[in-house]
Design a protein around this motif. Structure first.
Motif, PDB file in Angstrom:
ATOM      1  N   THR A 134       0.853  -1.188   0.000  1.00 42.32           N
ATOM      2  CA  THR A 134       0.000   0.000   0.000  1.00 42.32           C
ATOM      3  C   THR A 134       0.887   1.235   0.000  1.00 42.32           C
ATOM      4  O   THR A 134       1.862   1.303   0.751  1.00 42.32           O
ATOM      5  CB  THR A 134      -0.903   0.026   1.246  1.00 42.32           C
ATOM      6  N   TYR A 135       0.555   2.203  -0.855  1.00 45.16           N
ATOM      7  CA  TYR A 135       1.285   3.465  -0.876  1.00 45.16           C
ATOM      8  C   TYR A 135       0.432   4.538  -0.228  1.00 45.16           C
ATOM      9  O   TYR A 135      -0.768   4.653  -0.513  1.00 45.16           O
ATOM     10  CB  TYR A 135       1.617   3.870  -2.314  1.00 45.16           C
ATOM     11  N   GLY A 136       1.030   5.323   0.648  1.00 45.27           N
ATOM     12  CA  GLY A 136       0.295   6.397   1.293  1.00 45.27           C
ATOM     13  C   GLY A 136       1.221   7.516   1.721  1.00 45.27           C
ATOM     14  O   GLY A 136       2.447   7.361   1.751  1.00 45.27           O
ATOM     15  N   ALA A 137       0.621   8.646   2.047  1.00 44.25           N
ATOM     16  CA  ALA A 137       1.376   9.809   2.501  1.00 44.25           C
ATOM     17  C   ALA A 137       0.993  10.140   3.931  1.00 44.25           C
ATOM     18  O   ALA A 137      -0.058   9.728   4.428  1.00 44.25           O
ATOM     19  CB  ALA A 137       1.100  11.005   1.596  1.00 44.25           C
ATOM     20  N   VAL A 138       1.857  10.894   4.586  1.00 46.56           N
ATOM     21  CA  VAL A 138       1.590  11.441   5.912  1.00 46.56           C
ATOM     22  C   VAL A 138       1.496  12.952   5.756  1.00 46.56           C
ATOM     23  O   VAL A 138       2.363  13.564   5.114  1.00 46.56           O
ATOM     24  CB  VAL A 138       2.709  11.078   6.905  1.00 46.56           C
ATOM     25  N   VAL A 139       0.439  13.545   6.300  1.00 43.13           N
ATOM     26  CA  VAL A 139       0.269  14.997   6.191  1.00 43.13           C
ATOM     27  C   VAL A 139       0.413  15.640   7.567  1.00 43.13           C
ATOM     28  O   VAL A 139       0.173  15.005   8.597  1.00 43.13           O
ATOM     29  CB  VAL A 139      -1.098  15.364   5.571  1.00 43.13           C
ATOM     30  N   ASP A 140       0.805  16.909   7.567  1.00 39.66           N
ATOM     31  CA  ASP A 140       0.935  17.630   8.827  1.00 39.66           C
ATOM     32  C   ASP A 140      -0.404  18.250   9.220  1.00 39.66           C
ATOM     33  O   ASP A 140      -1.434  18.011   8.569  1.00 39.66           O
ATOM     34  CB  ASP A 140       2.043  18.684   8.742  1.00 39.66           C
ATOM     35  N   ALA A 141      -0.397  19.057  10.272  1.00 39.64           N
ATOM     36  CA  ALA A 141      -1.641  19.628  10.794  1.00 39.64           C
ATOM     37  C   ALA A 141      -2.317  20.556   9.793  1.00 39.64           C
ATOM     38  O   ALA A 141      -3.527  20.796   9.885  1.00 39.64           O
ATOM     39  CB  ALA A 141      -1.352  20.379  12.095  1.00 39.64           C
ATOM     40  N   GLU A 142      -1.562  21.077   8.824  1.00 39.89           N
ATOM     41  CA  GLU A 142      -2.127  21.970   7.816  1.00 39.89           C
ATOM     42  C   GLU A 142      -2.481  21.238   6.524  1.00 39.89           C
ATOM     43  O   GLU A 142      -2.835  21.871   5.530  1.00 39.89           O
ATOM     44  CB  GLU A 142      -1.138  23.101   7.524  1.00 39.89           C
ATOM     45  N   ARG A 168      -0.420  19.492   4.649  1.00 42.00           N
ATOM     46  CA  ARG A 168       0.696  19.444   3.705  1.00 42.00           C
ATOM     47  C   ARG A 168       1.415  18.107   3.818  1.00 42.00           C
ATOM     48  O   ARG A 168       1.529  17.535   4.903  1.00 42.00           O
ATOM     49  CB  ARG A 168       1.684  20.582   3.985  1.00 42.00           C
ATOM     50  N   VAL A 169       1.917  17.616   2.698  1.00 40.59           N
ATOM     51  CA  VAL A 169       2.575  16.310   2.682  1.00 40.59           C
ATOM     52  C   VAL A 169       3.910  16.393   3.413  1.00 40.59           C
ATOM     53  O   VAL A 169       4.796  17.165   3.037  1.00 40.59           O
ATOM     54  CB  VAL A 169       2.796  15.825   1.235  1.00 40.59           C
ATOM     55  N   ALA A 170       4.047  15.587   4.464  1.00 41.59           N
ATOM     56  CA  ALA A 170       5.286  15.551   5.241  1.00 41.59           C
ATOM     57  C   ALA A 170       6.214  14.439   4.771  1.00 41.59           C
ATOM     58  O   ALA A 170       7.425  14.488   5.003  1.00 41.59           O
ATOM     59  CB  ALA A 170       4.975  15.363   6.722  1.00 41.59           C
ATOM     60  N   GLY A 171       5.662  13.432   4.116  1.00 43.97           N
ATOM     61  CA  GLY A 171       6.459  12.311   3.635  1.00 43.97           C
ATOM     62  C   GLY A 171       5.549  11.232   3.099  1.00 43.97           C
ATOM     63  O   GLY A 171       4.319  11.346   3.146  1.00 43.97           O
ATOM     64  N   ASP A 172       6.151  10.178   2.574  1.00 40.31           N
ATOM     65  CA  ASP A 172       5.370   9.072   2.032  1.00 40.31           C
ATOM     66  C   ASP A 172       6.029   7.756   2.393  1.00 40.31           C
ATOM     67  O   ASP A 172       7.166   7.719   2.867  1.00 40.31           O
ATOM     68  CB  ASP A 172       5.205   9.205   0.516  1.00 40.31           C
ATOM     69  N   MET A 173       5.316   6.659   2.182  1.00 39.54           N
ATOM     70  CA  MET A 173       5.856   5.341   2.516  1.00 39.54           C
ATOM     71  C   MET A 173       5.083   4.252   1.789  1.00 39.54           C
ATOM     72  O   MET A 173       3.946   4.449   1.349  1.00 39.54           O
ATOM     73  CB  MET A 173       5.794   5.100   4.026  1.00 39.54           C
ATOM     74  N   GLY A 219       9.173  11.874  -4.505  1.00 39.01           N
ATOM     75  CA  GLY A 219       9.589  11.169  -3.302  1.00 39.01           C
ATOM     76  C   GLY A 219       9.718  12.152  -2.160  1.00 39.01           C
ATOM     77  O   GLY A 219       9.425  13.345  -2.304  1.00 39.01           O
ATOM     78  N   SER A 220      10.168  11.659  -1.025  1.00 37.45           N
ATOM     79  CA  SER A 220      10.257  12.510   0.161  1.00 37.45           C
ATOM     80  C   SER A 220      11.182  13.696  -0.044  1.00 37.45           C
ATOM     81  O   SER A 220      10.998  14.749   0.571  1.00 37.45           O
ATOM     82  CB  SER A 220      10.730  11.677   1.360  1.00 37.45           C
ATOM     83  N   GLU A 221      12.189  13.542  -0.917  1.00 45.39           N
ATOM     84  CA  GLU A 221      13.106  14.657  -1.149  1.00 45.39           C
ATOM     85  C   GLU A 221      12.380  15.851  -1.762  1.00 45.39           C
ATOM     86  O   GLU A 221      12.701  17.005  -1.474  1.00 45.39           O
ATOM     87  CB  GLU A 221      14.283  14.220  -2.036  1.00 45.39           C
TER      88      GLU A 221
END
Length: 304
Positions: A53-61, A63-68, A172-174
């Motif tokens: 499964t591909y997904g992202a992590v977002v911050d409180a606003e 915005r994408v903080a990273g993916d995994m 990617g995360s970069e």
């Protein structure tokens, strides 16, 4: 045969996969492990499915903080993530799950490889984990191999794999670390990273409304060099005449990703069809995997 000769023979193993040295691996287990991980992601982790499964992590606003990438493994969940963000995800998971989640950094145990559809991986009898990359068929599959498995001089450099991903428009995360993008500006709705229920839970726009509301988009581009080398472009503006229409957030070789301001890009095209960055002509494109949005591949015409 001497020990040195044996070692050299191992290095000659025909294994032309891309060695993704920037990737780390976490193992998540415990009665609250899945729940804690699910609470972070923009996608659903299905039960009883062996696929990644591909997904992202977002911050409180938002915005994408990273993916995994999340991979089932004998009742546990493995996280294939940027090695530099591993500690962040460990802290978040422990905060969400408390004593009910056990997270172990196994980056020192595994090597991560990208394997395109025309490549092969050498099987020396050492167990390995292989799973299709859920983002794009053209990205092939991922392989996790124990560090004690044979090494090969044929392994390809991660930079070439990254250039391939950029050519497809896959970030990617970069890239996320250099631009504060929401999930639709980042194009994650076209990469199987978003689930309606998770968007609602995270307070994000729906799949129907999100793409059309985006005024910026992270898009791939190709450099058309005028000479034998390519100047440094990371962080540089992309210009349509005297108007800035975007900014480069990732580049590898001739391929990169830029955050494009759609209205500025559209306005610049009225007088200047060619875009330049650091003195070189650049050709941004609208990836075909964005479906109906891609009707104007080389321009923002699809959004007019």
């Amino acid at each position: 045969m001497s020990e040195g000769s044996n070692r050299f023979a191992e290095l000659l193993v025909e294994d032309d996969a891309y060695h993704l040295m920037s990737r780390g691996v976490l193992r998540v287990r415990g009665r609250k492990g899945r729940e804690a991980l699910q609470s972070l992601l923009t996608n659903e982790i299905p039960e009883g499915v062996r696929a990644a499964t591909y997904g992202a992590v977002v911050d409180a606003e938002g915005r994408v903080a990273g993916d995994m990438l999340v991979v089932p493994d004998d009742g546990d969940l493995l996280i294939d993530c940027d090695r530099g963000q591993a500690a962040v995800w460990i802290d978040l998971l422990r905060a969400r799950g408390g004593d009910g989640v056990d997270v172990v950094d196994e980056s020192g145990r595994w090597r991560v490889f990208g394997l395109l559809n025309n490549q092969s991986v050498f099987d020396d009898g050492t167990p390995y984990i292989r799973y299709a990359d859920p983002r794009r068929h053209e990205l092939g599959s991922r392989v996790l191999r124990p560090v004690e498995a044979r090494e090969s001089l044929s392994w390809r450099h991660e930079g070439k794999w990254r250039a391939h991903a950029y050519r497809l428009g896959v970030p990617g995360s970069e890239a996320f670390g250099r631009a504060r993008l929401d999930v639709f500006e980042a194009g994650l709705h076209g990469l199987s990273a978003l689930h309606p229920a998770r968007l609602e839970s995270l307070g994000l726009p729906t799949l129907e409304a999100g793409p059309s509301a985006a005024v910026r988009r992270l898009l791939p581009f190709r450099v058309e060099p005028s000479g034998p080398g390519v100047p440094a472009m990371l962080g540089e503006p992309m210009m349509g005449g005297a108007r800035e229409v975007g900014r480069v957030v990732a580049i590898q070789g001739l391929f990169g990703l830029a955050v494009m301001a759609l209205e500025s890009w559209r306005a610049a095209l009225e007088s200047e069809p060619l875009l330049r960055c650091a003195g070189e002509q650049v050709l941004p494109t609208w990836p075909t995997w964005l479906g109906r949005e891609s009707t104007g591949r080389a321009s923002p015409a699809a959004r007019a």
